[in-house]
Scaffold this motif. Structure first.
Motif, PDB file in Angstrom:
ATOM      1  N   VAL A  60     -24.010  57.645 -43.512  1.00 32.27           N
ATOM      2  CA  VAL A  60     -23.817  59.051 -43.855  1.00 32.27           C
ATOM      3  C   VAL A  60     -24.506  59.921 -42.810  1.00 32.27           C
ATOM      4  CG1 VAL A  60     -24.252  60.818 -45.604  1.00 32.27           C
ATOM      5  CG2 VAL A  60     -23.770  58.461 -46.300  1.00 32.27           C
ATOM      6  N   PRO A  61     -23.816  60.940 -42.245  1.00 36.98           N
ATOM      7  CA  PRO A  61     -24.473  61.814 -41.270  1.00 36.98           C
ATOM      8  C   PRO A  61     -25.721  62.473 -41.855  1.00 36.98           C
ATOM      9  CG  PRO A  61     -22.101  62.178 -41.289  1.00 36.98           C
ATOM     10  CD  PRO A  61     -22.404  61.288 -42.457  1.00 36.98           C
ATOM     11  N   SER A  62     -26.728  62.652 -41.029  1.00 43.37           N
ATOM     12  CA  SER A  62     -27.985  63.218 -41.486  1.00 43.37           C
ATOM     13  C   SER A  62     -27.887  64.725 -41.665  1.00 43.37           C
ATOM     14  CB  SER A  62     -29.108  62.895 -40.495  1.00 43.37           C
ATOM     15  OG  SER A  62     -30.336  63.426 -40.943  1.00 43.37           O
ATOM     16  N   ALA A  63     -28.327  65.215 -42.836  1.00 46.70           N
ATOM     17  CA  ALA A  63     -28.373  66.658 -43.086  1.00 46.70           C
ATOM     18  C   ALA A  63     -29.486  67.315 -42.283  1.00 46.70           C
ATOM     19  CB  ALA A  63     -28.573  66.932 -44.575  1.00 46.70           C
ATOM     20  N   ASN A  64     -30.499  66.551 -41.891  1.00 44.02           N
ATOM     21  CA  ASN A  64     -31.580  67.037 -41.021  1.00 44.02           C
ATOM     22  C   ASN A  64     -32.310  68.242 -41.593  1.00 44.02           C
ATOM     23  OD1 ASN A  64     -31.094  65.065 -39.070  1.00 44.02           O
ATOM     24  ND2 ASN A  64     -29.608  66.332 -37.985  1.00 44.02           N
ATOM     25  N   ARG A  65     -32.554  68.206 -42.895  1.00 39.08           N
ATOM     26  CA  ARG A  65     -33.235  69.355 -43.504  1.00 39.08           C
ATOM     27  C   ARG A  65     -34.164  68.904 -44.621  1.00 39.08           C
ATOM     28  NH1 ARG A  65     -27.784  70.516 -45.555  1.00 39.08           N
ATOM     29  NH2 ARG A  65     -27.653  69.691 -47.687  1.00 39.08           N
ATOM     30  N   ILE A  66     -35.039  69.842 -44.998  1.00 43.09           N
ATOM     31  CA  ILE A  66     -35.883  69.692 -46.178  1.00 43.09           C
ATOM     32  C   ILE A  66     -35.502  70.798 -47.145  1.00 43.09           C
ATOM     33  CG2 ILE A  66     -38.238  69.798 -47.065  1.00 43.09           C
ATOM     34  CD1 ILE A  66     -39.142  68.629 -44.364  1.00 43.09           C
ATOM     35  N   THR A  67     -35.208  70.409 -48.369  1.00 42.84           N
ATOM     36  CA  THR A  67     -34.780  71.357 -49.405  1.00 42.84           C
ATOM     37  C   THR A  67     -35.886  71.529 -50.439  1.00 42.84           C
ATOM     38  OG1 THR A  67     -32.429  70.904 -49.131  1.00 42.84           O
ATOM     39  CG2 THR A  67     -33.119  71.701 -51.288  1.00 42.84           C
ATOM     40  N   LEU A  68     -36.113  72.768 -50.852  1.00 45.57           N
ATOM     41  CA  LEU A  68     -37.092  73.074 -51.891  1.00 45.57           C
ATOM     42  C   LEU A  68     -36.392  73.224 -53.236  1.00 45.57           C
ATOM     43  CD1 LEU A  68     -40.141  75.383 -51.793  1.00 45.57           C
ATOM     44  CD2 LEU A  68     -38.410  75.824 -53.546  1.00 45.57           C
ATOM     45  N   LEU A  69     -36.930  72.554 -54.252  1.00 43.30           N
ATOM     46  CA  LEU A  69     -36.446  72.649 -55.623  1.00 43.30           C
ATOM     47  C   LEU A  69     -37.555  73.226 -56.492  1.00 43.30           C
ATOM     48  CD1 LEU A  69     -34.853  69.090 -55.912  1.00 43.30           C
ATOM     49  CD2 LEU A  69     -33.662  71.225 -55.355  1.00 43.30           C
TER      50      LEU A  69
END
Length: 385
Positions: A60-69
């Protein structure tokens, strides 16, 4: 499916290959949505390595991010989702020291300014140290944890299964680094660890522990992956020997001095279970049965028959040491015909004491809590993915 005394529900769904979880002091939850960087195969070794990585879910291609929940209303479901950091190169480990937020990407340790409650950082990261990412960068993940003295520990996996690419390709790999962020310097803290990933400190002794993925192609029942304390300067055998003094027959070249000093890991988890996530239960509120031990996210085997792993287990501890067999607390990540509906990776204790589990195939963060007997526990096979 959760253990009898526990309940599992989705905390957040629809993520993009969530691999790692970090809980901030205010309760916000950070998720590294990440994967291996693409690279055209360069010869037969790369083709085999990429095939292995693809089977393991790395296609799966990397989203290359950090998401805050953020779960602002406390109902156990994140209602706020924000891109916290993006344009990173396969981010993985995260740590906060004061107002400094650190991210271990596949090739660098970066520092960002952080203020409590912020939902996005737009400033560029400050480069602290480079991390090994030489081709084919087989084990690309870089775990990260902050020590009590402000130093950082980074886990760096090997660049091959058993050193078949030559030891020059393994320079500063198969090791745990210790980094002084003020001096922007690093050194090897422990070595001979084929692919260490999750890191945590045992709360009663303060010792650093890690989980390690061992080598393949020696059979369905070899080699056991393991959980171990990490001694400063310790050597754990890779690639010459496994589990103390067992020679790998495929490794050429004599290294009797290295074999003689090889340490035996503390606790075998089973062959090919692929332990990635690690967190001790300090702060968890899952009942007395899960109050003193370690939670481990087992990503699961890619070629074992029968398959192993694909679960979250709990290893009980006593006096700072493992004490008893692992207890499966989250399972049913495979369908009846053997397909993966989910694969656990990172684990973390939420501010409210729940256990959070990143599932990089189900693209979900699971929230495990002590069971309310008036409510049924969710079976993973009924979840709408």
């Amino acid at each position: 499916m959760a253990a009898d005394t526990l309940n599992v529900q989705p905390f957040a769904t629809g993520l993009d290959h969530p691999r790692w979880v970090h809980v901030l002091p205010n309760g916000d939850v950070l998720i590294a949505e990440s994967n291996k960087q693409p690279r055209p195969p360069q010869g037969i070794r790369d083709i085999v390595a990429q095939k292995i990585m693809g089977i393991a879910g790395a296609g799966v291609p990397s989203a290359n991010r950090i998401t805050l929940l953020r779960d602002g209303d406390g109902d156990g479901v994140a209602e706020l989702r924000s891109v916290f950091l993006d344009d990173l190169t396969s981010p993985f480990g995260m740590a906060l020291i004061g107002s400094d937020f650190y991210v271990a990407t596949t090739d660098a340790l970066l520092r960002f300014p952080y203020e409590t409650g912020t939902t996005r950082i737009d400033l560029p990261g400050e480069h602290i140290v480079a991390l090994p990412a030489n081709a084919p960068n087989m084990h690309w993940t870089k775990g990260l944890i902050a020590g009590a003295d402000g130093q950082l520990f980074v886990s760096v996996g090997s660049n091959s299964d058993h050193g078949e690419a030559g030891m020059d390709a393994e320079r500063n790999r198969a090791a745990i680094w210790i980094v002084d962020p003020a001096e922007k310097s690093a050194r090897i803290y422990a070595s001979g660890l084929r692919n260490p990933v999750g890191l945590d400190f045992e709360p009663t002794t303060g010792e650093l522990w890690t989980v390690v993925n061992e080598r393949d192609e020696l059979g369905d029942d070899l080699v056991p992956d393991y959980l171990t304390s990490v001694r400063p300067g310790g050597f754990y055998g890779w690639p010459y020997v496994y589990y103390g003094d067992r020679l790998d027959p495929r490794v050429t070249g004599s290294a009797p001095d290295m074999v003689a000093q090889s340490l035996t890991p503390d606790y075998a988890l089973g062959a090919h279970v692929a332990p990635l996530g690690l967190t001790f239960s300090d702060g968890a509120r899952l009942g007395p049965a899960f109050a003193k031990g370690a939670f481990i996210g087992q990503h699961g085997s890619w070629n074992r028959r029968p398959a192993s792993g694909y679960s979250v287990v709990y290893v009980p501890f006593e006096s700072g040491r493992p004490n008893g067999r692992p207890i499966e607390i989250l399972s049913n990540f495979r369908t009846a015909d053997g397909k993966a509906r989910g694969r656990p990776v990172g684990v973390a204790i939420a501010k409210d004491g729940a256990l959070l589990v990143a599932d990089d195939v189900g693209n979900t963060i699971w929230r495990v809590t002590i069971r309310d007997r008036s409510k049924p526990s969710l079976s993973l096979d009924t979840t709408n993915r």
